[in-house]
Design a protein around this motif. Sequence first.
Motif, PDB file in Angstrom:
ATOM      1  N   PRO A 192       0.811  -1.219   0.000  1.00  0.00           N
ATOM      2  CA  PRO A 192       0.000   0.000   0.000  1.00  0.00           C
ATOM      3  C   PRO A 192       0.853   1.281   0.000  1.00  0.00           C
ATOM      4  O   PRO A 192       0.539   2.238  -0.701  1.00  0.00           O
ATOM      5  N   GLU A 193       1.945   1.286   0.729  1.00  0.00           N
ATOM      6  CA  GLU A 193       2.794   2.482   0.777  1.00  0.00           C
ATOM      7  C   GLU A 193       3.461   2.761  -0.571  1.00  0.00           C
ATOM      8  O   GLU A 193       3.615   3.923  -0.966  1.00  0.00           O
ATOM      9  N   LEU A 237       1.427   7.006  -6.713  1.00  0.00           N
ATOM     10  CA  LEU A 237       0.367   7.959  -7.031  1.00  0.00           C
ATOM     11  C   LEU A 237       0.848   9.397  -6.908  1.00  0.00           C
ATOM     12  O   LEU A 237       0.463  10.251  -7.700  1.00  0.00           O
ATOM     13  N   GLY A 238       1.697   9.655  -5.936  1.00  0.00           N
ATOM     14  CA  GLY A 238       2.210  11.006  -5.744  1.00  0.00           C
ATOM     15  C   GLY A 238       3.065  11.510  -6.889  1.00  0.00           C
ATOM     16  O   GLY A 238       3.278  12.712  -7.040  1.00  0.00           O
ATOM     17  N   LEU A 240      -8.160   2.199   2.384  1.00  0.00           N
ATOM     18  CA  LEU A 240      -8.717   1.316   1.359  1.00  0.00           C
ATOM     19  C   LEU A 240      -7.680   0.297   0.895  1.00  0.00           C
ATOM     20  O   LEU A 240      -7.966  -0.899   0.806  1.00  0.00           O
ATOM     21  N   LEU A 241      -6.478   0.757   0.614  1.00  0.00           N
ATOM     22  CA  LEU A 241      -5.430  -0.148   0.135  1.00  0.00           C
ATOM     23  C   LEU A 241      -5.095  -1.219   1.169  1.00  0.00           C
ATOM     24  O   LEU A 241      -4.925  -2.386   0.828  1.00  0.00           O
ATOM     25  N   ASP A 288      -2.309 -10.367   2.900  1.00  0.00           N
ATOM     26  CA  ASP A 288      -0.945 -10.564   3.420  1.00  0.00           C
ATOM     27  C   ASP A 288      -0.054  -9.337   3.220  1.00  0.00           C
ATOM     28  O   ASP A 288       1.155  -9.440   3.053  1.00  0.00           O
ATOM     29  N   GLY A 289      -0.654  -8.143   3.218  1.00  0.00           N
ATOM     30  CA  GLY A 289       0.122  -6.907   3.124  1.00  0.00           C
ATOM     31  C   GLY A 289       0.538  -6.505   1.732  1.00  0.00           C
ATOM     32  O   GLY A 289       1.276  -5.552   1.552  1.00  0.00           O
ATOM     33  N   SER A 290       0.062  -7.245   0.709  1.00  0.00           N
ATOM     34  CA  SER A 290       0.480  -6.891  -0.650  1.00  0.00           C
ATOM     35  C   SER A 290      -0.704  -6.858  -1.602  1.00  0.00           C
ATOM     36  O   SER A 290      -1.746  -7.455  -1.364  1.00  0.00           O
ATOM     37  N   LEU A 291      -0.506  -6.117  -2.676  1.00  0.00           N
ATOM     38  CA  LEU A 291      -1.489  -5.993  -3.748  1.00  0.00           C
ATOM     39  C   LEU A 291      -0.815  -6.462  -5.025  1.00  0.00           C
ATOM     40  O   LEU A 291       0.351  -6.156  -5.257  1.00  0.00           O
TER      41      LEU A 291
END
Length: 67
Positions: free
Chosen positions: A7-8, A14-15, A39-40, A46-49
Amino acid sequence: MARTWTPERVLGYLGTTSFASPELFGERHAVFEEAARALLHSLASDGSLVEHSVFTVLLAQRPERAS
């Protein structure tokens, strides 16, 4: 192709974009980032997308002209 994001890392990416840069949000950026982070994290198993990408290549050529 599959790419894994945290998510980070998504927020960092995005920035850097023209469609979600902090300047576009002005004073509302902190609220946007907080909502996006929540949301993310809710979607990250498990902490990942995982981003799935497909590349399609179309090869074509014009027919040769008859002389």
